[in-house]
Design a protein around this motif. Sequence first.
Motif, PDB file in Angstrom:
ATOM      1  N   MET A   1       0.898  -1.262   0.026  1.00  0.00           N
ATOM      2  CA  MET A   1      -0.145  -0.037   0.017  1.00  0.00           C
ATOM      3  C   MET A   1       0.912   1.229  -0.128  1.00  0.00           C
ATOM      4  N   GLN A   2       1.909   1.101   0.945  1.00  0.00           N
ATOM      5  CA  GLN A   2       3.026   2.369   0.682  1.00  0.00           C
ATOM      6  C   GLN A   2       3.616   2.631  -0.509  1.00  0.00           C
ATOM      7  N   ASP A   3       3.631   1.669  -1.312  1.00  0.00           N
ATOM      8  CA  ASP A   3       4.330   1.901  -2.863  1.00  0.00           C
ATOM      9  C   ASP A   3       3.259   2.492  -3.574  1.00  0.00           C
ATOM     10  N   LEU A   4       2.141   2.377  -3.591  1.00  0.00           N
ATOM     11  CA  LEU A   4       1.140   2.775  -4.327  1.00  0.00           C
ATOM     12  C   LEU A   4       0.938   4.141  -3.973  1.00  0.00           C
ATOM     13  N   LEU A   5       0.965   4.485  -2.591  1.00  0.00           N
ATOM     14  CA  LEU A   5       0.591   5.616  -2.138  1.00  0.00           C
ATOM     15  C   LEU A   5       2.044   6.867  -2.577  1.00  0.00           C
ATOM     16  N   THR A   6       3.029   6.092  -2.781  1.00  0.00           N
ATOM     17  CA  THR A   6       4.207   6.721  -3.204  1.00  0.00           C
ATOM     18  C   THR A   6       4.262   7.015  -4.748  1.00  0.00           C
ATOM     19  N   VAL A   7       4.011   6.242  -5.456  1.00  0.00           N
ATOM     20  CA  VAL A   7       3.680   6.365  -6.927  1.00  0.00           C
ATOM     21  C   VAL A   7       2.633   7.295  -7.144  1.00  0.00           C
ATOM     22  N   LEU A   8       1.532   7.533  -6.524  1.00  0.00           N
ATOM     23  CA  LEU A   8       0.459   8.419  -6.958  1.00  0.00           C
ATOM     24  C   LEU A   8       0.955   9.588  -6.417  1.00  0.00           C
ATOM     25  N   TYR A   9       1.653   9.754  -5.388  1.00  0.00           N
ATOM     26  CA  TYR A   9       1.964  11.295  -4.886  1.00  0.00           C
ATOM     27  C   TYR A   9       2.972  11.699  -5.830  1.00  0.00           C
ATOM     28  N   ASN A  10       4.005  10.702  -6.378  1.00  0.00           N
ATOM     29  CA  ASN A  10       4.827  11.315  -7.380  1.00  0.00           C
ATOM     30  C   ASN A  10       4.249  11.536  -8.762  1.00  0.00           C
ATOM     31  N   TYR A  11       3.150  10.908  -8.899  1.00  0.00           N
ATOM     32  CA  TYR A  11       2.713  11.224 -10.357  1.00  0.00           C
ATOM     33  C   TYR A  11       1.880  12.767 -10.170  1.00  0.00           C
ATOM     34  N   VAL A  12       1.335  12.930  -9.058  1.00  0.00           N
ATOM     35  CA  VAL A  12       0.303  14.280  -8.888  1.00  0.00           C
ATOM     36  C   VAL A  12       1.615  15.308  -9.058  1.00  0.00           C
ATOM     37  N   GLN A  13       2.418  15.041  -8.488  1.00  0.00           N
ATOM     38  CA  GLN A  13       3.493  16.055  -8.262  1.00  0.00           C
ATOM     39  C   GLN A  13       4.263  16.444  -9.642  1.00  0.00           C
ATOM     40  N   GLU A  14       4.715  15.426 -10.363  1.00  0.00           N
ATOM     41  CA  GLU A  14       5.184  15.569 -11.531  1.00  0.00           C
ATOM     42  C   GLU A  14       4.303  15.991 -12.698  1.00  0.00           C
ATOM     43  N   ASN A  15       2.750  15.659 -12.495  1.00  0.00           N
ATOM     44  CA  ASN A  15       2.268  15.641 -13.790  1.00  0.00           C
ATOM     45  C   ASN A  15       1.298  17.025 -13.678  1.00  0.00           C
ATOM     46  N   ARG A  16       0.686  16.971 -12.451  1.00  0.00           N
ATOM     47  CA  ARG A  16      -0.390  18.153 -12.268  1.00  0.00           C
ATOM     48  C   ARG A  16       0.327  19.517 -11.671  1.00  0.00           C
ATOM     49  N   ALA A  17       0.844  19.222 -10.610  1.00  0.00           N
ATOM     50  CA  ALA A  17       1.378  20.736 -10.014  1.00  0.00           C
ATOM     51  C   ALA A  17       2.821  21.044 -10.828  1.00  0.00           C
ATOM     52  N   GLY A  18       3.580  20.059 -11.375  1.00  0.00           N
ATOM     53  CA  GLY A  18       4.612  20.643 -12.300  1.00  0.00           C
ATOM     54  C   GLY A  18       4.334  21.224 -13.486  1.00  0.00           C
ATOM     55  N   ARG A  19       3.311  20.775 -14.161  1.00  0.00           N
ATOM     56  CA  ARG A  19       2.938  21.336 -15.375  1.00  0.00           C
ATOM     57  C   ARG A  19       2.138  22.550 -15.175  1.00  0.00           C
ATOM     58  N   GLU A  20       1.279  22.889 -14.118  1.00  0.00           N
ATOM     59  CA  GLU A  20       0.851  24.314 -13.948  1.00  0.00           C
ATOM     60  C   GLU A  20       1.968  25.243 -13.527  1.00  0.00           C
ATOM     61  N   GLN A  21       2.911  24.666 -12.673  1.00  0.00           N
ATOM     62  CA  GLN A  21       4.205  25.564 -12.656  1.00  0.00           C
ATOM     63  C   GLN A  21       5.032  25.888 -13.646  1.00  0.00           C
ATOM     64  N   LYS A  22       4.988  25.102 -14.573  1.00  0.00           N
ATOM     65  CA  LYS A  22       5.958  25.156 -15.590  1.00  0.00           C
ATOM     66  C   LYS A  22       5.117  26.189 -16.903  1.00  0.00           C
ATOM     67  N   ARG A  23       3.916  26.111 -16.929  1.00  0.00           N
ATOM     68  CA  ARG A  23       3.098  26.730 -17.691  1.00  0.00           C
ATOM     69  C   ARG A  23       3.067  28.349 -17.166  1.00  0.00           C
ATOM     70  N   ALA A  24       3.086  28.401 -15.760  1.00  0.00           N
ATOM     71  CA  ALA A  24       3.378  29.906 -15.288  1.00  0.00           C
ATOM     72  C   ALA A  24       4.527  30.432 -15.444  1.00  0.00           C
ATOM     73  N   GLU A  25       5.547  29.593 -15.086  1.00  0.00           N
ATOM     74  CA  GLU A  25       6.965  29.899 -15.201  1.00  0.00           C
ATOM     75  C   GLU A  25       7.251  30.440 -17.017  1.00  0.00           C
ATOM     76  N   ASP A  26       6.613  29.737 -17.746  1.00  0.00           N
ATOM     77  CA  ASP A  26       6.737  30.052 -19.358  1.00  0.00           C
ATOM     78  C   ASP A  26       6.158  31.274 -19.626  1.00  0.00           C
ATOM     79  N   TRP A  27       5.069  31.585 -19.303  1.00  0.00           N
ATOM     80  CA  TRP A  27       4.393  32.696 -19.322  1.00  0.00           C
ATOM     81  C   TRP A  27       5.232  33.883 -18.789  1.00  0.00           C
TER      82      TRP A  27
END
Length: 77
Positions: A1-27
């Motif tokens: 279960m811990q591995d699944l939580l780690t994978v999900l957390y990393n996915y959200v950080q890299e794909n959701r938060a990272g994209r929004e931050q990158k878009r704002a920085e690019d602008w």
Amino acid sequence: MQDLLTVLYNYVQENRAGREQKRAEDWLRANLGPEALAQLDALWDSQSVQDDLSQLALFRCGIGLGLALAQLDRFAG
């Protein structure tokens, strides 16, 4: 279960938060002048140092908590 939580957390950080931050920085980079860009880079550097210190503090707290729980377990057993 811990591995699944780690994978999900990393996915959200890299794909959701990272994209929004990158878009704002690019602008910002497209719309700021050279002096403001230098300030933005200084801000990112400062933020990176702060993030590193926060991660270290969290790590130390986690280790301290683990050690304290181990002591409790030893006394209870």
